[in-house]
Scaffold this motif. Structure first.
Motif, mmCIF file in Angstrom:
data_model
loop_
_atom_site.group_PDB
_atom_site.id
_atom_site.type_symbol
_atom_site.label_atom_id
_atom_site.label_comp_id
_atom_site.label_asym_id
_atom_site.label_seq_id
_atom_site.Cartn_x
_atom_site.Cartn_y
_atom_site.Cartn_z
ATOM 1 N N PHE A 94 1.154 -1.137 -0.009
ATOM 2 C CA PHE A 94 -0.339 -0.201 -0.242
ATOM 3 C C PHE A 94 0.617 1.358 0.107
ATOM 4 O O PHE A 94 0.927 2.381 -0.610
ATOM 5 C CB PHE A 94 -0.930 -0.237 1.232
ATOM 6 C CG PHE A 94 -1.965 -1.171 0.569
ATOM 7 C CD1 PHE A 94 -3.211 -0.640 0.388
ATOM 8 C CD2 PHE A 94 -1.798 -2.218 1.185
ATOM 9 C CE1 PHE A 94 -4.231 -1.330 0.032
ATOM 10 C CE2 PHE A 94 -2.645 -3.194 1.372
ATOM 11 C CZ PHE A 94 -4.461 -2.984 0.368
ATOM 12 N N CYS A 95 1.840 1.533 1.096
ATOM 13 C CA CYS A 95 2.907 2.706 0.637
ATOM 14 C C CYS A 95 3.101 2.642 -0.746
ATOM 15 O O CYS A 95 3.259 3.738 -1.132
ATOM 16 C CB CYS A 95 3.527 1.930 1.701
ATOM 17 S SG CYS A 95 3.254 2.466 3.508
ATOM 18 N N LEU A 96 3.937 1.439 -0.883
ATOM 19 C CA LEU A 96 4.104 1.333 -2.993
ATOM 20 C C LEU A 96 3.433 2.065 -3.441
ATOM 21 O O LEU A 96 3.624 2.602 -4.849
ATOM 22 C CB LEU A 96 4.688 0.275 -2.790
ATOM 23 C CG LEU A 96 6.442 -0.251 -2.205
ATOM 24 C CD1 LEU A 96 6.887 -1.493 -2.699
ATOM 25 C CD2 LEU A 96 7.367 1.011 -2.059
ATOM 26 N N HIS A 97 2.155 1.853 -2.870
ATOM 27 C CA HIS A 97 1.107 2.459 -4.386
ATOM 28 C C HIS A 97 -0.523 3.213 -4.312
ATOM 29 O O HIS A 97 -1.119 3.816 -3.917
ATOM 30 C CB HIS A 97 -0.224 1.242 -4.215
ATOM 31 C CG HIS A 97 0.785 0.225 -5.551
ATOM 32 N ND1 HIS A 97 1.239 -1.151 -4.579
ATOM 33 C CD2 HIS A 97 0.514 -0.454 -6.700
ATOM 34 C CE1 HIS A 97 1.574 -1.974 -5.708
ATOM 35 N NE2 HIS A 97 1.506 -1.656 -7.110
ATOM 36 N N CYS A 103 -1.423 1.948 5.496
ATOM 37 C CA CYS A 103 -0.477 0.980 5.163
ATOM 38 C C CYS A 103 -0.184 -0.586 5.970
ATOM 39 O O CYS A 103 -1.802 -0.845 6.691
ATOM 40 C CB CYS A 103 0.771 1.528 5.926
ATOM 41 S SG CYS A 103 2.183 0.811 6.605
ATOM 42 N N ASP A 104 -0.456 -1.567 5.878
ATOM 43 C CA ASP A 104 0.210 -3.422 6.422
ATOM 44 C C ASP A 104 0.392 -2.934 7.545
ATOM 45 O O ASP A 104 0.084 -4.760 8.385
ATOM 46 C CB ASP A 104 1.072 -3.819 5.228
ATOM 47 C CG ASP A 104 -0.755 -4.516 3.839
ATOM 48 O OD1 ASP A 104 -1.636 -4.053 4.849
ATOM 49 O OD2 ASP A 104 0.005 -5.484 3.420
ATOM 50 N N GLN A 308 -1.175 10.988 2.845
ATOM 51 C CA GLN A 308 -0.064 10.702 2.658
ATOM 52 C C GLN A 308 0.863 11.269 3.332
ATOM 53 O O GLN A 308 1.594 12.502 2.965
ATOM 54 C CB GLN A 308 0.243 10.532 1.102
ATOM 55 C CG GLN A 308 -0.959 9.832 -0.066
ATOM 56 C CD GLN A 308 -0.958 8.533 0.965
ATOM 57 O OE1 GLN A 308 -0.571 7.208 0.175
ATOM 58 N NE2 GLN A 308 -1.771 8.176 0.922
ATOM 59 N N VAL A 309 0.986 11.032 4.760
ATOM 60 C CA VAL A 309 2.029 12.110 5.556
ATOM 61 C C VAL A 309 3.129 12.654 5.426
ATOM 62 O O VAL A 309 2.841 13.625 5.904
ATOM 63 C CB VAL A 309 2.408 11.053 6.638
ATOM 64 C CG1 VAL A 309 0.033 10.727 7.819
ATOM 65 C CG2 VAL A 309 2.746 9.634 7.480
ATOM 66 N N ARG A 310 3.545 11.410 4.891
ATOM 67 C CA ARG A 310 5.115 12.255 4.258
ATOM 68 C C ARG A 310 4.677 13.193 3.531
ATOM 69 O O ARG A 310 5.861 14.671 3.277
ATOM 70 C CB ARG A 310 5.725 11.194 4.327
ATOM 71 C CG ARG A 310 6.362 10.278 4.967
ATOM 72 C CD ARG A 310 7.168 9.670 4.503
ATOM 73 N NE ARG A 310 7.557 8.231 6.265
ATOM 74 C CZ ARG A 310 7.614 8.011 7.887
ATOM 75 N NH1 ARG A 310 8.156 9.421 7.565
ATOM 76 N NH2 ARG A 310 7.376 7.723 8.517
ATOM 77 N N ARG A 311 3.715 12.840 2.530
ATOM 78 C CA ARG A 311 3.279 14.137 2.039
ATOM 79 C C ARG A 311 2.556 15.546 2.333
ATOM 80 O O ARG A 311 3.242 16.563 2.333
ATOM 81 C CB ARG A 311 3.219 13.704 0.048
ATOM 82 C CG ARG A 311 2.175 14.866 -0.437
ATOM 83 C CD ARG A 311 1.178 14.285 -1.107
ATOM 84 N NE ARG A 311 0.188 14.176 -1.380
ATOM 85 C CZ ARG A 311 -0.741 13.476 -1.514
ATOM 86 N NH1 ARG A 311 -0.610 12.786 -2.400
ATOM 87 N NH2 ARG A 311 -2.405 12.901 -1.067
#
Ligand SMILES: [Zn+2]
Ligand SMILES: [Zn+2]
Length: 360
Positions: A94-97, A103-104, A308-311
Motif C-alpha cells: 500500500f505504501c508503494l501504491h 499501510c499494512d 500520505q503523511v510524508r507528503r
C-alpha cells in the motif's frame, strides 16, 4: 512518566506513572509538546472498538525527538515532529501504491507493548502512539519530521483532525473549484473538512450541526450556509439550498448509520458522499441500490483523509504558517493532562471544538 491510561470501558482515564521500556533499534522517543483530545479517544474509551485495559490513549500529537534507536535513519534528537496515527512504513504494497494511509504494518505497530504500569502489568499505546503522556516511544514509521515555525499546540492537530478533515476534501473527494459541499457534524474534524473545501474553492459550504457554537465556528472557517438538523429534515434543508438538486459532495463526520444515510440522500445525481466519522465496529447501513444505480451516486469510505503523511503533514503545516488554514479557531481550550476526563465531558456536552493538552 505521567500518562492517561484506559482501564475500563466507559470509566475515566487513570492518570498514573508508567515506566517505558528502553527504545528498540527502530524506535523514536518523543517528548510531547501538545496532544489534541479527539472524539476517537472518547469513542475508544466508550467501547466503540474494543481495546485492552492498560492502553495509553491519545493519537494526535506533536513534539520534539529526545532519543532515537540505533537503526533509525533520517531522524535525530531535537527534530520537531508530528506523530502519524497510521504508520507509513514506506515498503509495504500500500505504501508503494500511494496509499500509505492503508499501510499494512498498522496492526502490528498498534499491538506493541511499550513498558510497565505501576502494578507491574504491561501497557500498550493507542495506534502505537499514546500522546496523552509526557513522552512516547514509537516506531520510526509513525514519525514525520517537520520544518516549521508553527507552535506544537497548532501542529498537533495535523496528527489527526486536520489530516482527516482537510484530506477528506482535498484527497478523498477531490472537491473542485465552484463545488457545493455539505458537512454533517462540525467538531474538530468537521471544521477541518469545511476548511479543506474552502481551500479547494467550493462555492457553497453547508455546515450541518445542532450545536450553535459549532455552526458559528464553521462560519468563521468558511461555511456559507447553516443547517440545524433539529429545525427540520436536514436532507430537505440542504436540497432547498441547492435548487432542489442536492450537493456535489457531502461529508459524514460523526460516524452514525443514520447520518451516513442522510449524507447519501443529500447529494445530487452523480454526487459523492464521503464517510469520515469513526463508527462502531458492528454498525451497518441499508442503502437504496436503485438510487445508487439510477442516480449514479458514489459512497466513499475515508480513512485518515486518504493522507500520505510524508507528503501532507508538511503542506498542512505550511498552510497554517501562511494563514490559509486556521487551526487556532479549532482549539477551544488548552488544558493540563490531569484535565483530560473533563475534556471528554466538555466534548460530550458540545462545549468545545478541540481541547489540546499542553501541560503534561
Ligand atoms: Zn482523532
Ligand atoms: Zn506500509
Amino acid at each position: 512518566m505521567r500518562a492517561a491510561v484506559f482501564t475500563e470501558t466507559g470509566g475515566p482515564l487513570s492518570i498514573e506513572n508508567i515506566d517505558p521500556a528502553p527504545p528498540g533499534p527502530r524506535d523514536v522517543v518523543v517528548e510531547l509538546g501538545a496532544s489534541g483530545v479527539c472524539h476517537s479517544d472518547l469513542s475508544l474509551k466508550n467501547g466503540y472498538v474494543g481495546i485492552m485495559p492498560g492502553t495509553v490513549l491519545g493519537h494526535e500529537g506533536a513534539g520534539t525527538i529526545a532519543e532515537v534507536g540505533k537503526d533509525v535513519s533520517g531522524l535525530k534528537k531535537g527534530d520537531r515532529i508530528i506523530a502519524s496515527f497510521i504508520p507509513a512504513c514506506g515498503i509495504c504494497w500500500f505504501c508503494l501504491h500511494d496509499q500509505s494511509h492503508l499501510c499494512d504494518t498498522e496492526f502490528e505497530i498498534m499491538m506493541k507493548q511499550r513498558g510497565k504500569r505501576a502494578d507491574g502489568s504491561e501497557y500498550s499505546a493507542m495506534t502505537g502512539l499514546g500522546t496523552f503522556a509526557e513522552a512516547m516511544t514509537c516506531d520510526q514509521s509513525s514519525i514525520v519530521k517537520i520544518d516549521t515555525s508553527v507552535t506544537d499546540d497548532q501542529l498537533a492537530l495535523i496528527g489527526c483532525g486536520v489530516t482527516t478533515g482537510v484530506g477528506a476534501a482535498l484527497n478523498t473527494a477531490q472537491v473542485h473549484p465552484g463545488a457545493t459541499v455539505a458537512v454533517i457534524g462540525c467538531g474538530g474534524v468537521g471544521q477541518a473538512v469545511i476548511q479543506g473545501a474552502r481551500i479547494a474553492g467550493a462555492s457553497r459550504i453547508i455546515a450541518v450541526d445542532p450545536v450553535e457554537l459549532k455552526r458559528k465556528t464553521a462560519e468563521q472557517l468558511g461555511a456559507t450556509d447553516f443547517v440545524d438538523p433539529n429545525a427540520g429534515d436536514p436532507v430537505q434543508q440542504v436540497q432547498q439550498l441547492t435548487s432542489g438538486r442536492g450537493v456535489d459532495y457531502s461529508f459524514e463526520v460523526i460516524g452514525l448509520p443514520e447520518t451516513t444515510l442522510q449524507a447519501f440522500n443529500m447529494i445530487r445525481k452523480g454526487g459523492t458522499a464521503v464517510m469520515v466519522g469513526m463508527t462502531r465496529a458492528e454498525a451497518s447501513v441499508t442503502l437504496s441500490t436503485f438510487d445508487l444505480f439510477f442516480n449514479e451516486k458514489t459512497l466513499k469510505g475515508c480513512k485518515y483523509g486518504s493522507g500520505q503523511v510524508r507528503r501532507d503533514f508538511q503542506r498542512y503545516a505550511d498552510l497554517i504558517e501562511t494563514g490559509r488554514l486556521d487551526t487556532s479557531a479549532m482549539v477551544s481550550r488548552t488544558i493540563k493532562l490531569d484535565e483530560v476526563n473533563e475534556a471528554f465531558r466538555a466534548m460530550e456536552a458540545g462545549e468545545v471544538i478541540r481541547s489540546v493538552i499542553t501541560t503534561f
